[in-house]
Design a protein around this motif. Structure first.
Motif, PDB file in Angstrom:
ATOM      1  N   TRP A  88       0.827  -1.208   0.000  1.00 56.91           N
ATOM      2  CA  TRP A  88       0.000   0.000   0.000  1.00 56.91           C
ATOM      3  C   TRP A  88       0.861   1.258   0.000  1.00 56.91           C
ATOM      4  O   TRP A  88       0.413   2.313  -0.434  1.00 56.91           O
ATOM      5  CB  TRP A  88      -0.974  -0.003   1.186  1.00 56.91           C
ATOM      6  CG  TRP A  88      -0.304   0.022   2.517  1.00 56.91           C
ATOM      7  CD1 TRP A  88       0.057  -1.048   3.279  1.00 56.91           C
ATOM      8  CD2 TRP A  88       0.102   1.169   3.263  1.00 56.91           C
ATOM      9  NE1 TRP A  88       0.661  -0.639   4.437  1.00 56.91           N
ATOM     10  CE2 TRP A  88       0.699   0.730   4.455  1.00 56.91           C
ATOM     11  CE3 TRP A  88       0.018   2.543   3.028  1.00 56.91           C
ATOM     12  CZ2 TRP A  88       1.217   1.604   5.403  1.00 56.91           C
ATOM     13  CZ3 TRP A  88       0.535   3.407   3.979  1.00 56.91           C
ATOM     14  CH2 TRP A  88       1.122   2.938   5.156  1.00 56.91           C
ATOM     15  N   HIS A  89       2.112   1.150   0.436  1.00 58.33           N
ATOM     16  CA  HIS A  89       3.000   2.319   0.444  1.00 58.33           C
ATOM     17  C   HIS A  89       3.168   2.891  -0.963  1.00 58.33           C
ATOM     18  O   HIS A  89       3.269   4.104  -1.129  1.00 58.33           O
ATOM     19  CB  HIS A  89       4.376   1.948   0.993  1.00 58.33           C
ATOM     20  CG  HIS A  89       4.359   1.503   2.404  1.00 58.33           C
ATOM     21  ND1 HIS A  89       4.246   0.170   2.750  1.00 58.33           N
ATOM     22  CD2 HIS A  89       4.418   2.188   3.557  1.00 58.33           C
ATOM     23  CE1 HIS A  89       4.248   0.065   4.061  1.00 58.33           C
ATOM     24  NE2 HIS A  89       4.341   1.276   4.585  1.00 58.33           N
ATOM     25  N   ALA A  90       3.202   2.020  -1.948  1.00 58.79           N
ATOM     26  CA  ALA A  90       3.353   2.464  -3.332  1.00 58.79           C
ATOM     27  C   ALA A  90       2.010   2.695  -4.008  1.00 58.79           C
ATOM     28  O   ALA A  90       1.880   3.605  -4.827  1.00 58.79           O
ATOM     29  CB  ALA A  90       4.156   1.438  -4.130  1.00 58.79           C
ATOM     30  N   PRO A 133      -0.623   6.242  -2.712  1.00 60.90           N
ATOM     31  CA  PRO A 133      -0.465   7.573  -3.310  1.00 60.90           C
ATOM     32  C   PRO A 133      -0.987   7.636  -4.745  1.00 60.90           C
ATOM     33  O   PRO A 133      -1.540   8.663  -5.151  1.00 60.90           O
ATOM     34  CB  PRO A 133       1.047   7.818  -3.260  1.00 60.90           C
ATOM     35  CG  PRO A 133       1.546   6.949  -2.161  1.00 60.90           C
ATOM     36  CD  PRO A 133       0.660   5.738  -2.195  1.00 60.90           C
ATOM     37  N   LEU A 134      -0.844   6.560  -5.491  1.00 60.67           N
ATOM     38  CA  LEU A 134      -1.358   6.536  -6.859  1.00 60.67           C
ATOM     39  C   LEU A 134      -2.881   6.549  -6.850  1.00 60.67           C
ATOM     40  O   LEU A 134      -3.510   7.258  -7.635  1.00 60.67           O
ATOM     41  CB  LEU A 134      -0.840   5.299  -7.603  1.00 60.67           C
ATOM     42  CG  LEU A 134       0.675   5.223  -7.787  1.00 60.67           C
ATOM     43  CD1 LEU A 134       1.074   3.887  -8.394  1.00 60.67           C
ATOM     44  CD2 LEU A 134       1.182   6.377  -8.626  1.00 60.67           C
ATOM     45  N   LYS A 135      -3.462   5.778  -5.958  1.00 57.77           N
ATOM     46  CA  LYS A 135      -4.924   5.724  -5.836  1.00 57.77           C
ATOM     47  C   LYS A 135      -5.482   7.091  -5.430  1.00 57.77           C
ATOM     48  O   LYS A 135      -6.556   7.500  -5.889  1.00 57.77           O
ATOM     49  CB  LYS A 135      -5.320   4.667  -4.801  1.00 57.77           C
ATOM     50  CG  LYS A 135      -6.806   4.556  -4.547  1.00 57.77           C
ATOM     51  CD  LYS A 135      -7.104   3.585  -3.429  1.00 57.77           C
ATOM     52  CE  LYS A 135      -6.531   4.140  -2.175  1.00 57.77           C
ATOM     53  NZ  LYS A 135      -7.141   3.988  -0.940  1.00 57.77           N
ATOM     54  N   ASP A 136      -4.732   7.817  -4.596  1.00 61.49           N
ATOM     55  CA  ASP A 136      -5.197   9.113  -4.097  1.00 61.49           C
ATOM     56  C   ASP A 136      -4.890  10.276  -5.042  1.00 61.49           C
ATOM     57  O   ASP A 136      -5.320  11.402  -4.788  1.00 61.49           O
ATOM     58  CB  ASP A 136      -4.571   9.395  -2.731  1.00 61.49           C
ATOM     59  CG  ASP A 136      -5.041   8.416  -1.661  1.00 61.49           C
ATOM     60  OD1 ASP A 136      -6.095   7.770  -1.854  1.00 61.49           O
ATOM     61  OD2 ASP A 136      -4.339   8.275  -0.636  1.00 61.49           O
ATOM     62  N   ALA A 137      -4.142  10.017  -6.103  1.00 56.89           N
ATOM     63  CA  ALA A 137      -3.811  11.074  -7.072  1.00 56.89           C
ATOM     64  C   ALA A 137      -5.091  11.565  -7.744  1.00 56.89           C
ATOM     65  O   ALA A 137      -6.110  10.874  -7.751  1.00 56.89           O
ATOM     66  CB  ALA A 137      -2.844  10.534  -8.117  1.00 56.89           C
ATOM     67  N   ASP A 159      10.619   3.186  -8.381  1.00 59.62           N
ATOM     68  CA  ASP A 159      11.451   2.023  -8.700  1.00 59.62           C
ATOM     69  C   ASP A 159      10.747   0.718  -8.343  1.00 59.62           C
ATOM     70  O   ASP A 159      10.849  -0.273  -9.065  1.00 59.62           O
ATOM     71  CB  ASP A 159      12.797   2.103  -7.982  1.00 59.62           C
ATOM     72  CG  ASP A 159      13.735   3.134  -8.598  1.00 59.62           C
ATOM     73  OD1 ASP A 159      13.517   3.532  -9.757  1.00 59.62           O
ATOM     74  OD2 ASP A 159      14.693   3.535  -7.909  1.00 59.62           O
ATOM     75  N   ALA A 160      10.017   0.710  -7.232  1.00 58.64           N
ATOM     76  CA  ALA A 160       9.280  -0.499  -6.835  1.00 58.64           C
ATOM     77  C   ALA A 160       8.191  -0.825  -7.854  1.00 58.64           C
ATOM     78  O   ALA A 160       7.988  -2.003  -8.202  1.00 58.64           O
ATOM     79  CB  ALA A 160       8.672  -0.317  -5.441  1.00 58.64           C
ATOM     80  N   VAL A 161       7.495   0.186  -8.346  1.00 64.46           N
ATOM     81  CA  VAL A 161       6.451  -0.030  -9.353  1.00 64.46           C
ATOM     82  C   VAL A 161       7.078  -0.557 -10.640  1.00 64.46           C
ATOM     83  O   VAL A 161       6.580  -1.515 -11.248  1.00 64.46           O
ATOM     84  CB  VAL A 161       5.641   1.263  -9.604  1.00 64.46           C
ATOM     85  CG1 VAL A 161       4.758   1.139 -10.834  1.00 64.46           C
ATOM     86  CG2 VAL A 161       4.802   1.599  -8.380  1.00 64.46           C
ATOM     87  N   LYS A 162       8.192   0.037 -11.055  1.00 62.96           N
ATOM     88  CA  LYS A 162       8.875  -0.430 -12.272  1.00 62.96           C
ATOM     89  C   LYS A 162       9.302  -1.891 -12.120  1.00 62.96           C
ATOM     90  O   LYS A 162       9.108  -2.700 -13.031  1.00 62.96           O
ATOM     91  CB  LYS A 162      10.091   0.443 -12.565  1.00 62.96           C
ATOM     92  CG  LYS A 162       9.742   1.836 -13.057  1.00 62.96           C
ATOM     93  CD  LYS A 162      11.007   2.621 -13.318  1.00 62.96           C
ATOM     94  CE  LYS A 162      10.739   3.984 -13.892  1.00 62.96           C
ATOM     95  NZ  LYS A 162      12.000   4.682 -14.215  1.00 62.96           N
TER      96      LYS A 162
END
Length: 86
Positions: free
Chosen positions: A34-36, A39-43, A73-76
């Protein structure tokens, strides 16, 4: 969480090469926490799928509050891992 070193290529390039469906949920990429993903979900607008992710540049993603270089980097790394397992 995935331990990463900087991954070459933009997110958009990695998504294009991955061969995964455009509507693949980011939260279902292997090893992401959820750390990664939060923030994307909340964008605004929310970034929920690989298609949403590919529509943004790496620099745009880095402007999202709470989403820094390590999370990028984790998403990539997760996209690469998912593409190898398809």
């Amino acid at each position: 969480m995935i331990t990463t070193s900087p991954t070459p290529g933009s997110v958009a390039d990695l998504v294009a090469k991955a061969g995964l469906p455009d509507n693949h949920p980011i939260k279902e990429l292997p090893g992401l926490t959820w750390h990664a993903t939060n923030p994307l979900k909340d964008a605004q607008p929310p970034i929920l799928t690989l298609d949403d992710l590919a529509a943004r540049t790496d620099n745009e993603l880095l402007q999202i509050p709470g989403f820094g270089g390590r999370r990028l980097d984790a998403v990539k790394a997760a996209i690469i891992t998912a593409s190898e397992g398809r």
